[in-house]
Scaffold this motif. Sequence first.
Motif, PDB file in Angstrom:
ATOM      1  N   GLN A 441     -82.652  44.363 -79.825  1.00 20.55           N
ATOM      2  CA  GLN A 441     -84.124  44.381 -79.575  1.00 20.55           C
ATOM      3  C   GLN A 441     -84.700  45.718 -80.295  1.00 20.55           C
ATOM      4  O   GLN A 441     -85.696  45.730 -80.926  1.00 20.55           O
ATOM      5  CB  GLN A 441     -84.624  44.460 -78.099  1.00 20.55           C
ATOM      6  N   ASN A 442     -83.535  46.653 -80.310  1.00 22.65           N
ATOM      7  CA  ASN A 442     -84.017  47.857 -80.869  1.00 22.65           C
ATOM      8  C   ASN A 442     -82.772  48.363 -81.764  1.00 22.65           C
ATOM      9  O   ASN A 442     -81.790  48.840 -81.299  1.00 22.65           O
ATOM     10  CB  ASN A 442     -84.260  48.990 -79.722  1.00 22.65           C
ATOM     11  N   GLY A 443     -83.064  48.377 -83.076  1.00 24.77           N
ATOM     12  CA  GLY A 443     -82.163  48.257 -84.164  1.00 24.77           C
ATOM     13  C   GLY A 443     -82.080  47.713 -85.065  1.00 24.77           C
ATOM     14  O   GLY A 443     -83.278  47.239 -85.737  1.00 24.77           O
ATOM     15  N   ILE A 444     -81.062  47.428 -85.895  1.00 24.30           N
ATOM     16  CA  ILE A 444     -81.123  46.587 -87.019  1.00 24.30           C
ATOM     17  C   ILE A 444     -80.568  45.172 -86.775  1.00 24.30           C
ATOM     18  O   ILE A 444     -79.447  44.989 -86.121  1.00 24.30           O
ATOM     19  CB  ILE A 444     -80.083  47.221 -88.233  1.00 24.30           C
ATOM     20  N   ASN A 445     -81.300  44.341 -87.193  1.00 22.57           N
ATOM     21  CA  ASN A 445     -80.881  42.771 -87.400  1.00 22.57           C
ATOM     22  C   ASN A 445     -80.540  42.233 -88.659  1.00 22.57           C
ATOM     23  O   ASN A 445     -81.435  42.496 -89.607  1.00 22.57           O
ATOM     24  CB  ASN A 445     -81.899  41.987 -86.515  1.00 22.57           C
ATOM     25  N   ILE A 446     -79.419  41.432 -88.955  1.00 26.93           N
ATOM     26  CA  ILE A 446     -79.114  40.767 -89.993  1.00 26.93           C
ATOM     27  C   ILE A 446     -79.042  39.361 -90.042  1.00 26.93           C
ATOM     28  O   ILE A 446     -78.006  38.965 -89.137  1.00 26.93           O
ATOM     29  CB  ILE A 446     -78.173  41.272 -90.877  1.00 26.93           C
ATOM     30  N   VAL A 447     -79.760  38.531 -90.382  1.00 27.02           N
ATOM     31  CA  VAL A 447     -79.725  36.986 -90.102  1.00 27.02           C
ATOM     32  C   VAL A 447     -79.241  36.271 -91.826  1.00 27.02           C
ATOM     33  O   VAL A 447     -80.274  36.512 -92.457  1.00 27.02           O
ATOM     34  CB  VAL A 447     -80.980  36.450 -89.479  1.00 27.02           C
ATOM     35  N   VAL A 448     -78.367  35.497 -91.919  1.00 29.13           N
ATOM     36  CA  VAL A 448     -78.003  34.730 -93.025  1.00 29.13           C
ATOM     37  C   VAL A 448     -78.174  33.467 -93.212  1.00 29.13           C
ATOM     38  O   VAL A 448     -77.698  32.599 -92.353  1.00 29.13           O
ATOM     39  CB  VAL A 448     -76.594  35.207 -93.413  1.00 29.13           C
ATOM     40  N   TYR A 449     -79.122  32.879 -94.094  1.00 28.15           N
ATOM     41  CA  TYR A 449     -79.196  31.597 -94.281  1.00 28.15           C
ATOM     42  C   TYR A 449     -78.686  30.914 -95.533  1.00 28.15           C
ATOM     43  O   TYR A 449     -78.764  31.712 -96.465  1.00 28.15           O
ATOM     44  CB  TYR A 449     -80.754  31.254 -94.332  1.00 28.15           C
ATOM     45  N   GLU A 450     -77.982  29.906 -95.455  1.00 29.37           N
ATOM     46  CA  GLU A 450     -77.343  29.177 -96.511  1.00 29.37           C
ATOM     47  C   GLU A 450     -78.190  28.123 -96.925  1.00 29.37           C
ATOM     48  O   GLU A 450     -78.350  27.044 -96.211  1.00 29.37           O
ATOM     49  CB  GLU A 450     -75.852  28.933 -96.026  1.00 29.37           C
ATOM     50  N   SER A 451     -78.576  28.161 -98.201  1.00 30.50           N
ATOM     51  CA  SER A 451     -79.530  26.906 -98.665  1.00 30.50           C
ATOM     52  C   SER A 451     -78.580  25.728 -99.016  1.00 30.50           C
ATOM     53  O   SER A 451     -79.094  24.833 -98.641  1.00 30.50           O
ATOM     54  CB  SER A 451     -80.100  27.579 -99.820  1.00 30.50           C
ATOM     55  N   VAL A 452     -77.353  25.826 -99.196  1.00 31.30           N
ATOM     56  CA  VAL A 452     -76.615  24.441 -99.553  1.00 31.30           C
ATOM     57  C   VAL A 452     -76.547  23.648 -98.485  1.00 31.30           C
ATOM     58  O   VAL A 452     -76.657  22.388 -98.179  1.00 31.30           O
ATOM     59  CB  VAL A 452     -75.327  24.903-100.243  1.00 31.30           C
ATOM     60  N   LEU A 453     -76.262  24.197 -97.118  1.00 32.13           N
ATOM     61  CA  LEU A 453     -75.979  23.721 -96.021  1.00 32.13           C
ATOM     62  C   LEU A 453     -77.235  23.671 -95.059  1.00 32.13           C
ATOM     63  O   LEU A 453     -77.150  22.780 -94.222  1.00 32.13           O
ATOM     64  CB  LEU A 453     -75.124  24.570 -95.216  1.00 32.13           C
ATOM     65  N   ASP A 454     -78.244  24.395 -95.458  1.00 30.49           N
ATOM     66  CA  ASP A 454     -79.814  24.298 -94.766  1.00 30.49           C
ATOM     67  C   ASP A 454     -79.471  24.753 -93.302  1.00 30.49           C
ATOM     68  O   ASP A 454     -79.801  24.053 -92.515  1.00 30.49           O
ATOM     69  CB  ASP A 454     -80.389  23.057 -94.831  1.00 30.49           C
ATOM     70  N   GLU A 455     -78.814  25.875 -93.230  1.00 31.66           N
ATOM     71  CA  GLU A 455     -78.684  26.601 -91.850  1.00 31.66           C
ATOM     72  C   GLU A 455     -78.262  28.084 -91.769  1.00 31.66           C
ATOM     73  O   GLU A 455     -77.887  28.666 -92.810  1.00 31.66           O
ATOM     74  CB  GLU A 455     -77.189  25.566 -91.275  1.00 31.66           C
ATOM     75  N   ILE A 456     -78.384  28.485 -90.515  1.00 34.21           N
ATOM     76  CA  ILE A 456     -77.871  29.968 -90.505  1.00 34.21           C
ATOM     77  C   ILE A 456     -76.614  30.016 -90.222  1.00 34.21           C
ATOM     78  O   ILE A 456     -75.993  29.364 -89.429  1.00 34.21           O
ATOM     79  CB  ILE A 456     -78.699  30.534 -89.188  1.00 34.21           C
ATOM     80  N   VAL A 457     -75.899  30.787 -91.200  1.00 32.99           N
ATOM     81  CA  VAL A 457     -74.428  30.982 -91.371  1.00 32.99           C
ATOM     82  C   VAL A 457     -73.958  32.189 -90.586  1.00 32.99           C
ATOM     83  O   VAL A 457     -72.659  32.493 -90.597  1.00 32.99           O
ATOM     84  CB  VAL A 457     -73.674  30.424 -92.639  1.00 32.99           C
ATOM     85  N   GLY A 458     -74.752  33.210 -90.357  1.00 35.37           N
ATOM     86  CA  GLY A 458     -74.306  34.333 -89.719  1.00 35.37           C
ATOM     87  C   GLY A 458     -75.531  35.183 -89.384  1.00 35.37           C
ATOM     88  O   GLY A 458     -76.488  35.327 -89.677  1.00 35.37           O
ATOM     89  N   LYS A 459     -75.078  36.192 -88.199  1.00 30.26           N
ATOM     90  CA  LYS A 459     -76.193  37.076 -87.863  1.00 30.26           C
ATOM     91  C   LYS A 459     -75.355  38.080 -87.078  1.00 30.26           C
ATOM     92  O   LYS A 459     -74.368  37.920 -86.539  1.00 30.26           O
ATOM     93  CB  LYS A 459     -77.201  36.436 -86.698  1.00 30.26           C
ATOM     94  N   SER A 460     -75.907  39.398 -87.258  1.00 31.80           N
ATOM     95  CA  SER A 460     -75.231  40.352 -86.628  1.00 31.80           C
ATOM     96  C   SER A 460     -76.268  41.466 -86.198  1.00 31.80           C
ATOM     97  O   SER A 460     -77.377  41.526 -86.498  1.00 31.80           O
ATOM     98  CB  SER A 460     -74.349  41.214 -87.503  1.00 31.80           C
ATOM     99  N   GLY A 461     -76.077  42.418 -85.332  1.00 24.79           N
ATOM    100  CA  GLY A 461     -76.960  43.534 -85.173  1.00 24.79           C
ATOM    101  C   GLY A 461     -76.259  44.652 -84.649  1.00 24.79           C
ATOM    102  O   GLY A 461     -75.234  44.832 -84.168  1.00 24.79           O
ATOM    103  N   SER A 462     -77.069  45.796 -84.753  1.00 26.48           N
ATOM    104  CA  SER A 462     -76.692  47.075 -84.266  1.00 26.48           C
ATOM    105  C   SER A 462     -77.856  47.711 -83.629  1.00 26.48           C
ATOM    106  O   SER A 462     -78.885  48.047 -84.103  1.00 26.48           O
ATOM    107  CB  SER A 462     -76.398  48.030 -85.963  1.00 26.48           C
ATOM    108  N   ASP A 463     -77.455  48.176 -82.238  1.00 27.72           N
ATOM    109  CA  ASP A 463     -78.323  48.638 -81.594  1.00 27.72           C
ATOM    110  C   ASP A 463     -78.718  50.246 -81.543  1.00 27.72           C
ATOM    111  O   ASP A 463     -77.534  50.778 -81.350  1.00 27.72           O
ATOM    112  CB  ASP A 463     -77.780  48.331 -80.084  1.00 27.72           C
TER     113      ASP A 463
END
Length: 466
Positions: A441-463
């Motif tokens: 909720q409070n910090g950095i979020n990274i969300v990765v989308y892969e266009s070939v697969l049309d899906e979210i392939v990774g996400k991470s966060g640092s609080d």
Amino acid sequence: MRLKRICRRVILLTFIFVITTFLFLKYINLVRYPKTGLYDFYKCVGRNTIDVLCVGSSHVYCSINPVQMYDNYGIAAYDLSAGSQAIWNSYYYIKEALKTQAPSVVVLDVYTLIYADKHFDSKVEGNLLNMKFSYNKWEALKAAETEKYLDIFFEFPIVHSRYKQLNKEDFNEDKNNNFFLGYSYQNKVIAYNPEQIYDGRGGYECMPISQKAEKYLRYCIELLAKNDIAVVLVNAPWPEITKEAEKKYNYVQLIADEYNIPFLNGCLYVDDMELDYSMDSMGAGGHLNYSGATKYTKWLSEFLKTNYLLPDRRGEIGYELWKSESSKLKAIVRREHLKKIIDIGEYFENINSDELYYVVSISGDYYKEDGKPYLDILLEHQIDVQKRGTYIINGNTPIFYSNGECGYKYYKYFNDSVLYVYDENEKHVITWNGVVENVVQNGINIVVYESVLDEIVGKSGSDADK
């Protein structure tokens, strides 16, 4: 007037019959399973496009990677295989393929020749259920000597009750992330140590295979010779080979010598391939994983390119399927690799691709000293965490930055999906198809989308709070 009424009724009944038949066939296609092997072959492969046809059991679809053959050698190969495929099923798979294909080479895997005929009694459905309604299918079922030949031949008695098992993917015929020209990508590792592996090199004793297996092996060889198609017998390397299996493969070698055709028993060339069963196997019957398949496919491809005139199909019109499946497999491999990365610097290096979009949202006071190592990596990628807000980046190209202003909203559509980012009380929210993807909720979020697969392939966060 009476004639008119009769004509109307005939037209009406014909219309009802056509509509009913259409809906019935659509339903059968929907509930059909397994949607692999012949199903993909019928659905996706253009006429006379395959130069190397690979036929056999799961040792084909786990060990021979046609995408790699295309990428590295330009070979237009295809795996037409099914789990625990008896040689008589292989024979009818080849006959079915020759209706639409004229390959230069057929690679026929003989792994299952070591089993008794009874071993395949329970495997008929998985091999022949998806074969098209034809005389060839009828003959294949007769050869399999199954009691369920009418049910399998007509399909409906078996598949009609599967409606309870249907899911969203069954309704999307165009999205099949597990189809790579017949190859099944597997990256798990089940290690074998050298003490578990029988070294059959140098043994020359023979043990006959079953009479039925030998008959259909000869049928395969002679059918291909009749059609001027070269045949290469292979046995993909597997770590569970036994002394008895070795003797039966020696018998197969005698048959190959009789017809003057090559037999590449991969179990004898493990060192040449640099296979390591401590990392290249996924167990479950001795199957190779992606790492092992890469090594075996390289070795087999070099043999094929050296001994046969095979055109380089890379970039040719008509081979778009090979190119698209190459892109898809690369995306799958990249996705699986991302799951294993724990270093943020390495993570950013692996999402620097035109096929990937990533969203970085920064909430709260993340410029504090305890986040410094993370901040340096982000700054290298033009993301200034002291400005907060949300960034959307494609490869190295920024395509959106919120500047941290309150109340912003941004939509971006990708294929059948939608990315929606917005500010809510100075918390920057990332949603994908209506689902919140923020890890913290409070910090950095990274969300990765892969266009070939049309899906979210990774996400991470640092609080920031931690």
